[in-house]
Every structure is written in C-alpha cells, then in structure tokens.
Design a protein around this motif. Structure first.
Motif, PDB file in Angstrom:
ATOM      1  N   PRO A   1       0.793  -1.221   0.000  1.00 24.83           N
ATOM      2  CA  PRO A   1       0.000   0.000   0.000  1.00 24.83           C
ATOM      3  C   PRO A   1       0.835   1.285   0.000  1.00 24.83           C
ATOM      4  O   PRO A   1       0.263   2.378   0.040  1.00 24.83           O
ATOM      5  N   VAL A   2       2.164   1.172  -0.043  1.00 22.76           N
ATOM      6  CA  VAL A   2       3.003   2.379  -0.055  1.00 22.76           C
ATOM      7  C   VAL A   2       2.752   3.164  -1.337  1.00 22.76           C
ATOM      8  O   VAL A   2       2.685   2.593  -2.429  1.00 22.76           O
ATOM      9  N   SER A   3       2.596   4.454  -1.196  1.00 26.40           N
ATOM     10  CA  SER A   3       2.393   5.336  -2.349  1.00 26.40           C
ATOM     11  C   SER A   3       3.514   5.148  -3.375  1.00 26.40           C
ATOM     12  O   SER A   3       4.696   5.134  -3.012  1.00 26.40           O
ATOM     13  N   HIS A   4       3.136   5.032  -4.644  1.00 25.21           N
ATOM     14  CA  HIS A   4       4.155   4.897  -5.695  1.00 25.21           C
ATOM     15  C   HIS A   4       4.953   6.185  -5.862  1.00 25.21           C
ATOM     16  O   HIS A   4       6.039   6.187  -6.436  1.00 25.21           O
ATOM     17  N   LEU A   5       4.409   7.286  -5.368  1.00 25.45           N
ATOM     18  CA  LEU A   5       5.174   8.543  -5.398  1.00 25.45           C
ATOM     19  C   LEU A   5       6.330   8.468  -4.402  1.00 25.45           C
ATOM     20  O   LEU A   5       7.432   8.941  -4.676  1.00 25.45           O
ATOM     21  N   ALA A   6       6.079   7.832  -3.250  1.00 27.50           N
ATOM     22  CA  ALA A   6       7.132   7.706  -2.235  1.00 27.50           C
ATOM     23  C   ALA A   6       8.285   6.873  -2.758  1.00 27.50           C
ATOM     24  O   ALA A   6       9.449   7.135  -2.453  1.00 27.50           O
ATOM     25  N   THR A   7       7.994   5.852  -3.562  1.00 22.51           N
ATOM     26  CA  THR A   7       9.060   4.996  -4.096  1.00 22.51           C
ATOM     27  C   THR A   7       9.479   5.443  -5.499  1.00 22.51           C
ATOM     28  O   THR A   7      10.226   4.736  -6.178  1.00 22.51           O
ATOM     29  N   ALA A   8       9.011   6.613  -5.925  1.00 21.83           N
ATOM     30  CA  ALA A   8       9.390   7.199  -7.213  1.00 21.83           C
ATOM     31  C   ALA A   8       9.173   6.221  -8.366  1.00 21.83           C
ATOM     32  O   ALA A   8       9.974   6.181  -9.307  1.00 21.83           O
ATOM     33  N   GLY A   9       8.123   5.406  -8.263  1.00 22.86           N
ATOM     34  CA  GLY A   9       7.798   4.498  -9.352  1.00 22.86           C
ATOM     35  C   GLY A   9       8.708   3.276  -9.452  1.00 22.86           C
ATOM     36  O   GLY A   9       8.557   2.468 -10.365  1.00 22.86           O
ATOM     37  N   LEU A  10       9.643   3.123  -8.518  1.00 21.39           N
ATOM     38  CA  LEU A  10      10.548   1.962  -8.555  1.00 21.39           C
ATOM     39  C   LEU A  10       9.806   0.728  -8.050  1.00 21.39           C
ATOM     40  O   LEU A  10       8.767   0.832  -7.395  1.00 21.39           O
ATOM     41  N   ASP A  11      10.373  -0.460  -8.337  1.00 24.97           N
ATOM     42  CA  ASP A  11       9.740  -1.674  -7.807  1.00 24.97           C
ATOM     43  C   ASP A  11      10.383  -2.076  -6.480  1.00 24.97           C
ATOM     44  O   ASP A  11      10.300  -3.211  -6.044  1.00 24.97           O
ATOM     45  N   THR A  12      11.089  -1.112  -5.855  1.00 20.28           N
ATOM     46  CA  THR A  12      11.713  -1.346  -4.550  1.00 20.28           C
ATOM     47  C   THR A  12      11.171  -0.333  -3.550  1.00 20.28           C
ATOM     48  O   THR A  12      10.582   0.680  -3.942  1.00 20.28           O
ATOM     49  N   VAL A  13      11.380  -0.627  -2.260  1.00 21.63           N
ATOM     50  CA  VAL A  13      10.962   0.311  -1.224  1.00 21.63           C
ATOM     51  C   VAL A  13      12.044   0.350  -0.140  1.00 21.63           C
ATOM     52  O   VAL A  13      12.611  -0.685   0.217  1.00 21.63           O
ATOM     53  N   ALA A  14      12.361   1.555   0.338  1.00 17.38           N
ATOM     54  CA  ALA A  14      13.374   1.743   1.388  1.00 17.38           C
ATOM     55  C   ALA A  14      12.664   1.790   2.735  1.00 17.38           C
ATOM     56  O   ALA A  14      11.749   2.584   2.929  1.00 17.38           O
ATOM     57  N   LEU A  15      13.092   0.928   3.663  1.00 18.27           N
ATOM     58  CA  LEU A  15      12.415   0.790   4.956  1.00 18.27           C
ATOM     59  C   LEU A  15      13.404   0.945   6.109  1.00 18.27           C
ATOM     60  O   LEU A  15      14.549   0.489   6.022  1.00 18.27           O
ATOM     61  N   ARG A  16      12.921   1.595   7.173  1.00 19.76           N
ATOM     62  CA  ARG A  16      13.786   1.766   8.340  1.00 19.76           C
ATOM     63  C   ARG A  16      12.947   1.796   9.597  1.00 19.76           C
ATOM     64  O   ARG A  16      11.879   2.412   9.627  1.00 19.76           O
ATOM     65  N   MET A  17      13.426   1.126  10.645  1.00 23.88           N
ATOM     66  CA  MET A  17      12.792   1.178  11.952  1.00 23.88           C
ATOM     67  C   MET A  17      13.682   2.023  12.864  1.00 23.88           C
ATOM     68  O   MET A  17      14.751   1.570  13.294  1.00 23.88           O
ATOM     69  N   PRO A  18      13.259   3.268  13.136  1.00 23.98           N
ATOM     70  CA  PRO A  18      14.126   4.141  13.941  1.00 23.98           C
ATOM     71  C   PRO A  18      14.091   3.751  15.412  1.00 23.98           C
ATOM     72  O   PRO A  18      13.149   3.104  15.867  1.00 23.98           O
ATOM     73  N   ARG A  19      15.112   4.158  16.153  1.00 28.49           N
ATOM     74  CA  ARG A  19      15.133   3.813  17.586  1.00 28.49           C
ATOM     75  C   ARG A  19      14.922   5.020  18.475  1.00 28.49           C
ATOM     76  O   ARG A  19      14.920   4.888  19.704  1.00 28.49           O
ATOM     77  N   HIS A  20      14.749   6.216  17.885  1.00 26.78           N
ATOM     78  CA  HIS A  20      14.490   7.387  18.723  1.00 26.78           C
ATOM     79  C   HIS A  20      13.141   7.196  19.427  1.00 26.78           C
ATOM     80  O   HIS A  20      12.145   6.858  18.783  1.00 26.78           O
ATOM     81  N   PRO A  21      13.098   7.417  20.755  1.00 24.80           N
ATOM     82  CA  PRO A  21      11.858   7.133  21.504  1.00 24.80           C
ATOM     83  C   PRO A  21      10.650   7.938  21.018  1.00 24.80           C
ATOM     84  O   PRO A  21       9.525   7.417  21.035  1.00 24.80           O
ATOM     85  N   VAL A  22      10.850   9.178  20.579  1.00 24.04           N
ATOM     86  CA  VAL A  22       9.700   9.973  20.105  1.00 24.04           C
ATOM     87  C   VAL A  22       9.187   9.412  18.781  1.00 24.04           C
ATOM     88  O   VAL A  22       7.978   9.257  18.579  1.00 24.04           O
ATOM     89  N   ALA A  23      10.099   9.058  17.884  1.00 26.83           N
ATOM     90  CA  ALA A  23       9.689   8.459  16.604  1.00 26.83           C
ATOM     91  C   ALA A  23       8.964   7.142  16.865  1.00 26.83           C
ATOM     92  O   ALA A  23       7.927   6.853  16.256  1.00 26.83           O
ATOM     93  N   GLN A  24       9.487   6.358  17.787  1.00 20.43           N
ATOM     94  CA  GLN A  24       8.855   5.064  18.091  1.00 20.43           C
ATOM     95  C   GLN A  24       7.462   5.244  18.690  1.00 20.43           C
ATOM     96  O   GLN A  24       6.522   4.550  18.314  1.00 20.43           O
TER      97      GLN A  24
END
Ligand code: TXA
Ligand code: MG
Length: 312
Positions: free
Chosen positions: A97-120
């Motif tokens: 369901p990730v927006s194709h604009l976020a992935t710039a139309g690529l068939d890949t997606v960049a994912l990250r789980m941050p550890r900052h407590p506010v972000a979490q």
C-alpha cells in the motif's frame, strides 16, 4: 516531549499533513506513506525532484513485511540492526500500500525502523508507516536539532516534534537487499565492517556506473551543501576562512574555528558535523576549511558527506 504533542501529531498525520519528527540520525519531514497527496506535499515542501524516492519508517518488522519482501538476508540485517540507523531497500510487495510517489515508481521500497523514543512512540500510534526524508530543503544540510528543522521547513509542517539533538547526526546507512546480494548504497554510522562482522554477509559497493547495480537515485546528486565554498583535507587555513577542526591541534590562521571533536572521537565528530557546518556557513567568511578526518569507522561516512558538500 509530552504525550499530547505526539497524539496531536498522529492526528495531523492521519489528516494528510506533514510533521517534523526527530530520529536518532537526523530530523525527518514525515507524512503518511500510504497517502499520495500527503507524500506529494513532502516533495513540494523540500523542492525535491520526484525521481528521488523516500525512506518509509515503520514501527516493527511486521509492517516492514507488509510493505516490502524480506528475504533471509533482509531478516538477518533487521535482526542485528533494527531498530536503528540502517535503511533496507527491498522489493516492493505486489500489493504494497506504499504510495508509488514515495518509491518514485521503482519496484523497490526503502524501509527503516528508527530507535528514537519519540519516533517510536509516534509510529506505535499510527496504522501506517511514515515516509520521511531529512527535514531540509533539497540538497542542503540535514537538520540535527528541532530548531534547525524549523529554520529549514518549519513553515511547511503542521508541527515540529522536539526530540533533542540527534544522537548520531548523519543520515542512516542505506543497503539494497536483493536476490543477487547486498549492496551498500549510502555510508552511515552502521559501517560495512559492522554489517559483515555481525551478519557474515559480504557487501558490494554501489557504483553509479554499473548498469546492473541497484539504483540509488539520491546518491547521484550534489548534497549536504552549505552556501559557502568548502575545502576538505586542509593543512593550511586561509585568513578569511572559517576552520572546521578535528582533533587536539586545530590549524592556526583562520578567522573563526569550531572543532568537530577536540579529543579526536569520530562519533562525536559525526554528531557535530551538520550543526557546525550550519554555524560556520556565514557570509562574513570566504569559505569553510575542513581539517582531515580519518577514514576509519564512521569517518568514512563523515568524509562522504564532506566530499558531497564540496560539489557545486
Ligand atoms: O537517516 C535517515 O535516513 C533520514 C531519517 C529522517 O530517517 N532520512 C533520510 O532520507 O536521510 P533522505 O530522503 O534524505 O534520503 C533517502 C535516501 C536517498 O539517497 C534515496 O535516493 C534513497 O535513500 N532511497 C530511497 N528509496 C530508495 C530506493 N527504493 N532505492 C534506492 N535508494 C532509495
Ligand atoms: Mg536528505
């Protein structure tokens, strides 16, 4: 940071608005990664070219797997380095369901789980991931404090969440994890040596010239640039310059000086890099002269950012 501010930010994000969030690396300009209109606002706010895809921040591996396909290598990397400053570029799930604009139309997606407590805390309240590039105008220095983010993009965001100065100070390490292996696309505080030692995987290095290499669109651009001209690996400072020093013996002769780390500590230098560049980027100086920074460990990522900052 109060719970109230985080709850309010969650509502604003659900409503498709932009919120500046702290992470352990740099501050990000966040939007609902599943909402095309919200993601469009990020590109507009930053003046970012639409071909440069965004990192999607997730609260857990389950949501990462909802967005992208995790093979054994991707799981191994996430097991060792998540939550934390490592971004994994994986194949998009066909029903992602990730927006194709976020992935710039690529068939890949960049994912990250941050550890900052506010972000979490924020991600834990949302039913979607957050597309969030660094909260600076495209091509400029990433913000490592809430004030710097406000200076860059404060007028573009519905809210700025306070999270203190960023612990790491450099953007996350980016690795592509595909069927044909793992490729290091962007250097960061999680070094190639650390990844290879912990996972037993062998990483290849991204070369922009290899047609078969995974694309790292953002890496082809001039980036992280102060307004002033930057000279690196400097052994003699000019009179009108501002000196960005490293170690116990700053060069003499500059008009002003800030030290990345007096005791020569590379992690401290990384945490100070963007704030110091910002502070020295003033018209009263003819340029910024940067002393040599050792290439070992996180030093490689510091030097990578400094080299890009020299590009005009
Ligand atoms: O530490 C960070 O990563 C910060 C914080 C906010 O998480 N974010 C960040 O985002 O630095 P940004 O947009 O400034 O950098 C994202 C990098 C860009 O170089 C982009 O080209 C690359 O990740 N990237 C994103 N999606 C990609 C994809 N599908 N394939 C290859 N590279 C991708
Ligand atoms: Mg950026």
């Amino acid at each position: 940071m109060t719970d109230d501010a985080i709850s309010r930010a969650a509502l604003q994000l659900r409503d498709g608005q932009l919120v500046v969030i702290p992470t352990e690396t740099v501050y990000g300009l966040a939007a609902n990664a599943e909402n095309d209109r919200a993601v469009t606002r990020i590109f507009e706010a930053k003046g970012r070219p639409s071909f440069n895809p965004l990192i999607v921040h997730v609260p857990n591996v389950a949501m990462a797997e909802h967005y992208g396909i995790f093979n054994a290598e991707a799981h191994l990397m996430a097991d060792h380095f998540w939550p934390g400053p490592l971004t994994l570029v994986v194949k998009r799930r066909p029903d992602s369901p990730v927006s194709h604009l976020a992935t710039a139309g690529l068939d890949t997606v960049a994912l990250r789980m941050p550890r900052h407590p506010v972000a979490q805390a924020l991600l834990a309240r949302l039913e979607f991931g957050l597309a969030a590039p660094s909260a600076n105008r495209s091509g400029r220095i990433s913000p490592t404090t809430a004030d710097h983010a406000r200076d860059e993009l404060g007028d573009q965001a519905a809210a700025v969440l306070e999270g203190g100065p960023c612990e790491i100070g450099l953007e996350s390490t980016v690795c592509a994890v595909m069927e044909n292996g793992v490729t290091l696309l962007r250097l960061g505080s999680v070094t190639r040596e650390m990844i290879e030692a912990k996972t037993g995987l062998k990483l290849s290095l991204f070369s922009g010239h290899d047609d078969h290499a995974p694309r790292a669109p953002g890496m082809l651009l001039k980036h992280y640039a102060p307004r002033l001209k930057l000279r690196i690996n400097v052994t003699k400072a000019e009179e009108g310059e501002a000196l960005l020093a490293f170690g116990p013996k700053p060069l003499p002769g500059a008009k002003a000086m800030l030290n990345l780390s007096e005791r020569g500590d590379l992690s401290e230098a990384a945490a100070n890099l963007f704030a110091h560049l910002r502070a020295l980027d003033r018209e009263e100086f003819t340029g910024i002269a940067v002393m040599p920074v050792p290439e070992n460990g996180i030093g490689a990522a510091i030097n990578d950012r400094l080299r890009r900052a020299c590009e005009r």
